[in-house]
Design a protein around this motif. Sequence first.
Motif, short mmCIF file in Angstrom:
data_model
loop_
_atom_site.label_atom_id
_atom_site.label_comp_id
_atom_site.label_asym_id
_atom_site.label_seq_id
_atom_site.Cartn_x
_atom_site.Cartn_y
_atom_site.Cartn_z
N TRP A 88 0.67 -1.33 0.71
CA TRP A 88 0.04 -0.04 0.01
C TRP A 88 0.29 1.28 -0.07
CZ3 TRP A 88 -5.39 -0.44 0.02
CH2 TRP A 88 -6.13 0.67 -0.02
N ILE A 89 0.78 2.46 -0.57
CA ILE A 89 1.15 3.19 -1.30
C ILE A 89 0.91 4.32 -0.06
CG2 ILE A 89 1.97 4.48 -2.44
CD1 ILE A 89 2.83 2.96 -4.50
N PHE A 90 1.36 5.65 0.89
CA PHE A 90 0.53 6.74 1.01
C PHE A 90 1.69 7.62 1.15
CE2 PHE A 90 -1.28 4.07 4.39
CZ PHE A 90 -2.70 4.47 4.39
N ASP A 91 0.74 8.84 0.30
CA ASP A 91 1.58 10.43 0.48
C ASP A 91 2.09 10.54 2.05
OD1 ASP A 91 2.66 12.43 -0.27
OD2 ASP A 91 1.00 13.52 -1.07
N VAL A 92 3.14 11.65 2.20
CA VAL A 92 2.97 12.18 3.30
C VAL A 92 2.38 13.67 3.28
CG1 VAL A 92 5.30 13.36 4.61
CG2 VAL A 92 5.66 11.20 3.50
N ASP A 93 2.75 14.00 2.67
CA ASP A 93 1.68 15.86 3.44
C ASP A 93 0.87 15.70 3.02
OD1 ASP A 93 4.68 17.11 4.53
OD2 ASP A 93 5.35 16.88 2.01
N HIS B 198 -7.29 11.22 10.97
CA HIS B 198 -8.04 10.06 9.90
C HIS B 198 -6.98 8.58 9.32
CE1 HIS B 198 -7.95 14.15 8.27
NE2 HIS B 198 -7.57 13.21 6.97
N THR B 199 -5.95 9.41 9.07
CA THR B 199 -4.82 8.15 8.15
C THR B 199 -4.07 7.78 9.26
OG1 THR B 199 -4.02 10.44 7.55
CG2 THR B 199 -5.52 9.23 6.07
N PHE B 200 -3.87 8.01 9.91
CA PHE B 200 -3.08 8.00 11.49
C PHE B 200 -3.26 6.21 11.51
CE2 PHE B 200 -1.94 6.62 15.72
CZ PHE B 200 -0.08 6.87 15.59
N LYS B 201 -4.88 6.67 11.79
CA LYS B 201 -5.05 4.98 12.15
C LYS B 201 -5.57 3.85 10.80
CE LYS B 201 -8.68 7.21 15.48
NZ LYS B 201 -9.52 7.87 15.91
N LEU B 202 -5.94 4.54 9.57
CA LEU B 202 -5.47 3.64 8.60
C LEU B 202 -4.41 3.15 8.36
CD1 LEU B 202 -6.92 2.74 6.01
CD2 LEU B 202 -6.34 4.40 4.62
N PHE B 203 -3.09 4.14 8.67
CA PHE B 203 -1.94 3.44 8.31
C PHE B 203 -1.76 2.15 9.15
CE2 PHE B 203 2.28 3.46 9.76
CZ PHE B 203 3.72 3.57 8.37
N HIS B 204 -1.87 2.47 10.36
CA HIS B 204 -1.56 0.85 10.85
C HIS B 204 -2.64 0.02 10.85
CE1 HIS B 204 1.56 3.15 13.63
NE2 HIS B 204 0.64 4.33 13.90
N ASN C 241 7.97 11.19 16.07
CA ASN C 241 7.43 11.61 16.68
C ASN C 241 6.26 12.31 17.23
OD1 ASN C 241 9.78 12.24 17.25
ND2 ASN C 241 9.90 14.52 16.30
N VAL C 242 5.34 11.64 15.31
CA VAL C 242 3.69 12.25 15.70
C VAL C 242 3.25 10.00 15.57
CG1 VAL C 242 3.82 14.07 14.94
CG2 VAL C 242 3.25 12.16 13.08
N GLY C 243 3.66 9.56 16.27
CA GLY C 243 3.53 7.92 15.83
C GLY C 243 3.28 7.23 14.66
N TYR C 244 4.23 7.66 14.15
CA TYR C 244 4.33 6.65 12.47
C TYR C 244 5.19 5.96 13.14
CZ TYR C 244 0.71 8.99 10.42
OH TYR C 244 -0.65 10.13 9.99
N HIS C 245 5.24 4.14 12.96
CA HIS C 245 6.85 3.27 12.61
C HIS C 245 6.39 2.70 11.58
CE1 HIS C 245 4.39 0.97 15.09
NE2 HIS C 245 3.78 2.33 15.69
N GLY C 246 6.83 1.93 10.92
CA GLY C 246 6.56 0.17 10.68
C GLY C 246 6.58 0.31 8.53
N TRP C 247 6.82 1.83 8.52
CA TRP C 247 6.69 1.60 7.43
C TRP C 247 8.37 0.54 6.23
CZ3 TRP C 247 7.56 5.64 9.92
CH2 TRP C 247 9.27 6.56 9.74
N SER C 248 7.63 0.25 5.19
CA SER C 248 8.96 -0.73 4.25
C SER C 248 10.29 0.58 4.14
CB SER C 248 8.52 -1.63 3.26
OG SER C 248 8.05 -2.18 3.80
N ARG C 249 9.77 1.81 3.41
CA ARG C 249 10.52 2.66 2.74
C ARG C 249 9.50 3.90 2.88
NH1 ARG C 249 13.89 1.39 -3.29
NH2 ARG C 249 14.99 3.41 -3.50
N LEU C 250 10.61 4.93 2.74
CA LEU C 250 10.29 6.25 2.26
C LEU C 250 11.23 6.55 0.73
CD1 LEU C 250 9.00 9.16 3.27
CD2 LEU C 250 10.93 9.48 4.52
N PHE C 251 10.59 6.96 0.23
CA PHE C 251 11.07 7.36 -1.14
C PHE C 251 10.82 9.26 -1.32
CE2 PHE C 251 9.85 3.55 -2.48
CZ PHE C 251 10.82 2.41 -2.99
N LEU C 252 11.67 9.44 -1.36
CA LEU C 252 11.60 11.49 -1.87
C LEU C 252 12.70 11.71 -3.03
CD1 LEU C 252 13.69 12.10 2.44
CD2 LEU C 252 10.52 12.28 1.11
#
Length: 256
Positions: free
Chosen positions: A107-112, A151-157, A186-197
């Motif tokens: 699954w892919i999430f945008d960030v900002d 809303h997306t914080f809960k979905l992410f996890h 810091n805001v509670g996200y963790h466990g993603w596989s990779r961050l593309f920048l």
Amino acid sequence: MARKIVLILVLTCLCIGLAAADWNILNPIWNINARQDSLKNYCESWRINVELNNIREFDVVPQECVAHIKKYMTSSQYDADCQRAIEEVTLYLSRCCSLKGDGKDAWIFDVDDTLISTIPYFKKHGFGGEKVNSSSLEAWMEESKAPALDHTFKLFHDIKDRGMKIFLVSSRKETLRSPTVDNLINVGYHGWSRLFLRGFEDEYMHVEQYKSQVRKTLMDQGYRIWGIVGDQWSSLKGLPEAKRTFKLPNSIYYMS
């Protein structure tokens, strides 16, 4: 009796005349209200057409609509619209995905303005009424103070707990990796596989092309991308496509 009927008719006509006077276009109070209603309708129509991707490539929100966009993006209606989109994601997840357990379901999430919010920045910088100053915005991003979007914080996890690999695909520059990771953690996200920048070689691409290229890389590696959540059409469009895409509202800025 006849005189009473005549008197009633006269009074009725007089009342109708007074009521009609309230709606006379020459009445300054009516005229002000009409202009306000017309502007509200225009600005809401502008916002909706941004969300529908009919209005594209805009640099700034129309000045007369800045207050309207600010009111919406900080309102309970914005929260409700985001929550409704997330409910559709949850419904889709309940019936869509036969996970194979081979580590290739993704699954892919945008960030900002998908996982974290830039609204605190735009509150101080014109709320879309000023052309985005990249240097100023990036300096703010370096502070790692963007709040999570509930809303997306809960979905992410939830998605992570289902066993999918999560990939974060952002249009931020590679030079912002450290503060971006710090902010997310810091805001509670963790466990993603990779961050593309975006590396230096990506900065001259359109965002849609860059993010499409990331999806192609993942699919070439065998990942099945079940969905994308983002606030910009450029995060969702382009080939190859995910199986589903879900757009969150954002009418402050446009990224192509």
